[in-house]
Enzyme design. Sequence first.
Site, short mmCIF file in Angstrom:
data_model
loop_
_atom_site.label_atom_id
_atom_site.label_comp_id
_atom_site.label_asym_id
_atom_site.label_seq_id
_atom_site.Cartn_x
_atom_site.Cartn_y
_atom_site.Cartn_z
N GLU A 37 47.54 68.26 20.64
CA GLU A 37 46.43 69.14 21.04
C GLU A 37 45.17 68.32 21.21
OE1 GLU A 37 47.18 72.03 17.50
OE2 GLU A 37 46.37 73.22 19.13
N TRP A 97 47.05 74.04 11.04
CA TRP A 97 46.63 72.64 11.11
C TRP A 97 46.99 72.15 12.50
CZ3 TRP A 97 50.45 74.34 7.71
CH2 TRP A 97 51.75 74.02 8.03
N CYS A 154 52.57 79.84 19.97
CA CYS A 154 52.43 78.96 18.80
C CYS A 154 53.75 78.29 18.46
CB CYS A 154 51.92 79.74 17.60
SG CYS A 154 51.82 78.73 16.10
N1 ARG Z 1 44.50 73.78 20.98
C1 ARG Z 1 43.34 74.10 20.22
C2 ARG Z 1 42.50 72.85 19.98
O1 ARG Z 1 42.87 71.81 20.38
C3 ARG Z 1 43.69 74.68 18.87
C4 ARG Z 1 44.60 75.84 18.90
C5 ARG Z 1 45.19 76.16 17.56
N2 ARG Z 1 46.03 75.10 17.09
C6 ARG Z 1 46.66 75.09 15.92
N3 ARG Z 1 47.31 74.02 15.61
N4 ARG Z 1 46.66 76.10 15.11
O2 ARG Z 1 41.49 72.88 19.36
#
Ligand code: ARG
Length: 434
Positions: free
Chosen positions: A259, A254, A80
């Site tokens: 991502e 968030w 993370c």
């Molecule tokens: N990478 C994942 C997604 O795109 C989420 C993982 C958690 N990400 C976060 N910012 N807490 O859905």
Amino acid sequence: MPVPGYRDAPALPWQPEATVDSAEAAEFIRRVHTDQPGLGPAEPRLAEVAAEIAATGTYTHTPAELTHGARLAWRNASRCIGRLYWKSLVVRDRRHVTGADEIFSEVVDHLRTAGDRDRKVIRPVITIFAPAGPRKPYARIWNEQLVRYAGYRRPDGSVLGDPRYVDFTTAMAERGWQGKREAFDVLPVVVQTPGDGVRVFDLPDDAVWEVPLAHPDLPWFGDLNLRWHAVPAISNMRLSIGGVNYPLAPFNGWYLGTEIGGRNLADADRYNLLPLIAKLMGLDTGTERSLWRDRALIELNRAVLWSFDRAGARISDHHTESRHFITHCAKEEKAGRVVPADWTWIVPPVSGGITPVFHRYYAEIDQRPNFYLDEDARDLATSGRPQLHRPSPRPSPRPHQHALHQHPQPARCPARGRVPTPRLPLRPAVPQSR
Ligand code: ARG
């Protein structure tokens, strides 16, 4: 030696029936009392915990221990990048909630608290249900995240929606769930409890905050009808605190823009939107030298950030969040602690080398409390079916994105990139023609 939880190394196999490790319990109790001097000396509590373990094989965390333990688990989550905020985690203690309906209703409340559309806030929240333990059957959620989109295989082999969840979607259809057959159909949540068996629930619309995507200067972008959910809430990782395991403890932060824009919508085996966006941008997709992939990727990421900002949905960009992570590392080092971190997940999948997190290495150690993804939980989240005869734990064929985690990638040399090659005959979720 592969470190559990790093790259392809699976978490240490977990035995739900095992007695709590007293040494781990004691170490945790000491940690809590050191970090929170207001709780007084650790000794009386250590004696209590030791006696409870001797009598029952496990022990019960106090609310203060549970809250601090969950925050430490976040602080130790090596994948993370957003850990600067670990102290702000809102902990909802729901250990007494055990029925499937009640669990689901807590999950809905979790989503409403985490993503408050009216106040336009997204807060990091974890809801912790009953722990597993000797002679204690436990509840779990099958889904990887509380909000995910269905994927439907078309007769020609292409996929409508999220290809990652084609099997899960099929399994849900076999249980009688009916999706709208659109590109962004929110999947149902599967709650399994010892008392109620397997139950499938549809999330109410008002619990799912979604952001329609448009672009600040490409007017056609909005017509693609893309959207993404605002709250990433991981629901299949086991929270491990002081030797006690909580298999059902959904948590969220968030989003980091990449991502969504750099993985979920861009990966060749996910929504695979780069070829379509490049074409609509008028780029030459006939040669790699036009860097059409990169240019489309950047505009997609701008669209994500711009749209979330417009909607008032909190989101980070990879430059800012990388700096914050470096600040976190400096703060932790000052406090005399190491920051366990997995380079292959911390470095953003977009413009890695121009973020500060790229230019250093990190300690690869497994520290507890932590969150672990068990093999069967991982399988369940994509297959939607319990595996009756599972071989002994093995690494996944290809890491996928998960958890607090922002992007998994095969271990790779920083100097070489990964060229996405579609593995399946994929078609974008949205029509090619305008
Ligand atoms: N990478 C994942 C997604 O795109 C989420 C993982 C958690 N990400 C976060 N910012 N807490 O859905």
